[in-house]
Design an enzyme around this catalytic site. Structure first.
Site, PDB file in Angstrom:
ATOM      1  N   PRO A   1       0.973  -1.365  -0.081  1.00  0.00           N
ATOM      2  CG  PRO A   1       0.304  -0.881   2.131  1.00  0.00           C
ATOM      3  CD  PRO A   1       0.878  -1.879   1.196  1.00  0.00           C
TER       4      PRO A   1
ATOM      5  CG  ASP B   1       0.273   2.101 -11.326  1.00  0.00           C
ATOM      6  OD1 ASP B   1       0.680   1.837  -9.615  1.00  0.00           O
ATOM      7  OD2 ASP B   1      -0.180   1.071 -11.934  1.00  0.00           O
TER       8      ASP B   1
ATOM      9  CE  LYS C   1       3.964  12.296 -15.574  1.00  0.00           C
ATOM     10  NZ  LYS C   1       4.401  11.998 -16.895  1.00  0.00           N
TER      11      LYS C   1
ATOM     12  N   GLY D   1       0.035  -1.000  -6.884  1.00  0.00           N
ATOM     13  CA  GLY D   1      -0.260  -0.788  -5.639  1.00  0.00           C
ATOM     14  C   GLY D   1      -1.098  -1.880  -4.956  1.00  0.00           C
ATOM     15  N   GLY D   2      -0.864  -2.049  -3.692  1.00  0.00           N
ATOM     16  CA  GLY D   2      -1.588  -2.789  -2.913  1.00  0.00           C
ATOM     17  C   GLY D   2      -1.404  -4.212  -3.657  1.00  0.00           C
TER      18      GLY D   2
ATOM     19  CB  THR E   1      -5.333  -5.290  -0.493  1.00  0.00           C
ATOM     20  OG1 THR E   1      -6.096  -4.155  -1.004  1.00  0.00           O
ATOM     21  CG2 THR E   1      -5.647  -5.686   0.987  1.00  0.00           C
TER      22      THR E   1
ATOM     23  CG  MET F   1     -10.751   3.444  -6.891  1.00  0.00           C
ATOM     24  SD  MET F   1     -10.756   2.514  -8.298  1.00  0.00           S
ATOM     25  CE  MET F   1     -11.304   0.972  -7.818  1.00  0.00           C
TER      26      MET F   1
ATOM     27  N   GLY G   1      -2.614   5.877   3.161  1.00  0.00           N
ATOM     28  CA  GLY G   1      -2.534   5.007   4.312  1.00  0.00           C
ATOM     29  C   GLY G   1      -1.078   4.430   4.228  1.00  0.00           C
TER      30      GLY G   1
HETATM   31  N1  SAH Z   1      -4.846  -2.809  -5.835  1.00  0.00           N
HETATM   32  C1  SAH Z   1      -4.863  -1.684  -4.886  1.00  0.00           C
HETATM   33  C2  SAH Z   1      -5.975  -0.776  -5.189  1.00  0.00           C
HETATM   34  C3  SAH Z   1      -6.104  -0.140  -6.541  1.00  0.00           C
HETATM   35  S1  SAH Z   1      -7.632   0.871  -6.777  1.00  0.00           S
HETATM   36  C4  SAH Z   1      -4.933  -2.387  -3.475  1.00  0.00           C
HETATM   37  O1  SAH Z   1      -5.063  -3.726  -3.357  1.00  0.00           O
HETATM   38  O2  SAH Z   1      -4.736  -1.552  -2.463  1.00  0.00           O
HETATM   39  C5  SAH Z   1      -7.020   2.303  -6.183  1.00  0.00           C
HETATM   40  C6  SAH Z   1      -7.785   2.824  -4.802  1.00  0.00           C
HETATM   41  O3  SAH Z   1      -6.972   2.013  -3.947  1.00  0.00           O
HETATM   42  C7  SAH Z   1      -7.779   4.104  -4.691  1.00  0.00           C
HETATM   43  O4  SAH Z   1      -8.566   4.954  -5.095  1.00  0.00           O
HETATM   44  C8  SAH Z   1      -7.827   3.894  -2.965  1.00  0.00           C
HETATM   45  O5  SAH Z   1      -9.116   4.017  -2.396  1.00  0.00           O
HETATM   46  C9  SAH Z   1      -7.196   2.692  -2.705  1.00  0.00           C
HETATM   47  N2  SAH Z   1      -5.669   3.015  -2.146  1.00  0.00           N
HETATM   48  C10 SAH Z   1      -4.615   2.384  -2.774  1.00  0.00           C
HETATM   49  N3  SAH Z   1      -3.413   2.857  -2.046  1.00  0.00           N
HETATM   50  C11 SAH Z   1      -3.957   3.414  -1.034  1.00  0.00           C
HETATM   51  C12 SAH Z   1      -3.460   4.212   0.295  1.00  0.00           C
HETATM   52  N4  SAH Z   1      -1.965   4.043   0.417  1.00  0.00           N
HETATM   53  N5  SAH Z   1      -4.004   4.666   1.141  1.00  0.00           N
HETATM   54  C13 SAH Z   1      -5.430   4.680   0.895  1.00  0.00           C
HETATM   55  N6  SAH Z   1      -5.956   4.143  -0.280  1.00  0.00           N
HETATM   56  C14 SAH Z   1      -5.285   3.706  -1.174  1.00  0.00           C
END
Ligand code: SAH
Length: 537
Positions: free
Chosen positions: A13, A36, A58, A89-90, A119, A183, A212
């Site tokens: 995250p 990204d 971007k 991410g996540g 995540t 989101m 977070g």
């Molecule tokens: N695959 C990612 C989610 C991608 S969708 C996962 O598992 O975390 C993108 C959304 O993830 C963002 O709009 C937000 O709601 C959330 N997100 C991703 N990283 C975040 C973070 N560090 N803190 C809070 N929300 C996050």
């Protein structure tokens, strides 16, 4: 040529420590890294120096690489035999379109592997002190998309997928005790209205956790009835996880990552002013205590136009008894030149390697696959000399590939012991001008919490780098610093600051880097305690 593999890796995250061991291992070996904005930039440092890095995320919709182009890129590189680390991410398949990218690979006959990640749906609340389940508060949780623009800036104009269209609020409202919306910032008014419409009480606790696990994590709490207003008032923007349910009530008890009492440096933007080439030990320590270190001046490592001298030395490495590496920056350059000369680690067979500190030793292991023979206990030139394994170096040749501008103590002292030292500049450091302007504005706007000074030279450098040393250096610097807190490592540095008309509020009792960090922590700790004592109740 063999087809490469696409690894769909969860980067975690944000906190760079939250990537999996397997993810990191693959990232280190990849030929191509595609990433990204939700993957922490620090992770990129683990990629090979010669790996191709492609940024596809971007924030603005206009510059985002389209999903179709990303798919095509992954497949094209793999078909060229490259191993591709697709950092997401996540977790890669939690609203990350990992499934779509894998389908595309399969259709193209490109092998892929998933590497699950931590995540944000779970980690962001946890870092906010909100466990998604708890024996007394929640026995289930559900992760739901709020369907706003995603991390590539593909806005709500993207037509919702079939599953998104089927989203049924009557069921969702009671799907689980804890609801986690990703989101969901832009859709918050709809989320809160629909959940209440379908029977979730207006006083159900809600939290939004923005960024977070990042040093900039921010949390806004409220209820279904008032959260929209509170989030608007706080100016909170994506990315954020929205948590709905009784577990939010645990935050006051379990707050830890962003807790001002136990982690007084949390979120503080602390400027580390450094001399050229100075190791970032202070930054590392500050980061470990929760602060957001900002290094100034921002230095770029620039390659040199010509490597003829280095190449000649590398071709004849066995003439050298020692190679001394005084910075991580030199190591990838050696690797690139060795590759260009069709050489590898065997070129060092007759040569011992000295690394100035553990970071450089790590880089040597990573980039060259070699172990340093000598690493002093403290990462400074003085310690290299004091702890050097041999006292008599008569007749030994020593290769010192380093920055163009560097202190002379190493070559001088090694020569004094009889060594023949070849100093070869392999890179130069340049001040990053655009970063300087950004910094200037941040300082002027009071956006920085503390300026730290670890030596008198850092005070002079700082004044000079800021361009404050023009007409009236004292007045210039003093007015720029304004109300920003200033911390000095000891009385000598404090006096130098006074020379510029700046009275440091914090002076370390113990004149070391840890001593300085302790002093800053104590300052904020006392601040927080006073603040709390004045709070009603
Ligand atoms: N695959 C990612 C989610 C991608 S969708 C996962 O598992 O975390 C993108 C959304 O993830 C963002 O709009 C937000 O709601 C959330 N997100 C991703 N990283 C975040 C973070 N560090 N803190 C809070 N929300 C996050």
């Amino acid at each position: 040529m063999a087809v490469g593999t696409v690894y769909l890796i969860g980067a975690g995250p944000g906190d760079p420590g939250l990537i999996t061991v397997r993810g990191l291992d693959l990232l280190r070996r990849a030929d191509v890294v595609v990433y990204d904005r939700l993957a922490h930039p620090a992770l990129l440092q683990h990629a090979r120096a010669d790996a191709e890095r492609v940024y596809v995320g971007k924030a603005s919709a206009h510059h985002a690489m389209r999903q179709g182009d990303i798919n095509a890129l992954l497949v094209e590189r793999a078909l060229r035999g490259k191993s591709v680390a697709r950092l997401k991410g996540g977790d890669p398949v939690v609203f990350g379109r990992g499934g779509e990218e894998a389908e595309f690979c399969r259709a193209a006959g490109v092998p892929f592997e998933f590497v699950p990640g931590v995540t944000s749906a779970i980690a962001a609340p946890t870092y906010a002190g909100i466990p998604v389940t708890h024996r007394d508060a929640a026995s289930s949780f559900a992760v739901v998309t709020g369907h706003e623009r995603d991390d590539r800036g593909e806005a709500g104009s993207r037509p919702p997928g079939a599953a998104e269209q089927r989203r049924n609020w009557a069921n969702l409202a009671h799907a689980a005790d804890t609801l986690l919306f990703l989101m969901g910032v832009e859709a918050l008014p709809e989320i809160s209205a629909r959940l209440q419409e379908h029977g979730r009480a207006g006083d159900t606790p809600v939290a939004l956790v923005q960024w977070g696990t990042w040093p900039s994590q921010r949390v806004v709490t409220g209820t279904l009835a008032d959260i929209v207003e509170k989030v608007r008032a706080a100016g909170l923007t994506p990315p954020a996880v929205c948590v709905v349910g009784d577990v939010v009530k645990l935050r006051p008890t379990l707050q830890w990552f962003d807790d001002p009492i136990t982690r007084p440096l949390y979120g503080k933007r602390i400027v580390v002013t450094r001399a050229r080439e100075q190791a970032s030990a202070l930054s590392d320590l500050l980061r470990s205590r929760g602060a957001d270190p900002i290094e100034f001046p921002v230095i770029k490592i620039a390659p040199l136009p010509d490597y003829a001298d280095l190449d000649a030395a590398l071709r004849n490495l066995d003439r050298y008894a020692w190679v001394v590496l005084t910075s991580v920056n030199a190591v990838p350059i050696l690797r690139v030149r060795l590759d260009a000369l069709a050489l590898d680690g065997r070129a060092f067979h007759a040569t011992r390697i000295a690394a100035i500190g553990p970071a450089t030793a790590d880089a040597i292991r990573q980039h060259l696959g070699l172990r340093a023979d000598f690493v002093p206990t403290e990462a400074v030139a003085e310690a290299v000399i004091a702890q050097w394994p041999d006292t008599d170096l008569t007749g030994q040749r020593v290769l010192l590939p380093r920055a163009r501008e560097a202190r002379e103590i190493l070559p001088e002292q090694l020569s004094a012991r009889g060594a023949r030292v070849d100093v070869i500049p392999v890179y130069e450091t340049q001040t990053d001008e655009s970063a300087r302007e950004v910094f200037h504005a941040q300082l002027a706007n009071g956006e920085l919490d503390v300026l730290t000074f670890t030596a008198s030279s850092t005070v002079h450098n700082f004044a000079q780098a800021l361009g404050a040393a023009n007409a009236d250096p004292q007045a210039d610097l003093k007015s720029l610093v304004g109300d920003t807190l200033v911390a000095a490592i000891g009385p000598v540095t404090a006096d130098t600051l006074r020379h510029y008309g700046i009275e440091p509020q914090i002076v370390a009792v113990e004149h070391t880097i840890p001593g300085l960090v302790n002093a800053i922590e104590l300052h904020f700790h006392e601040d927080n305690l006073c603040f709390d004592a004045n709070k009603p109740g």
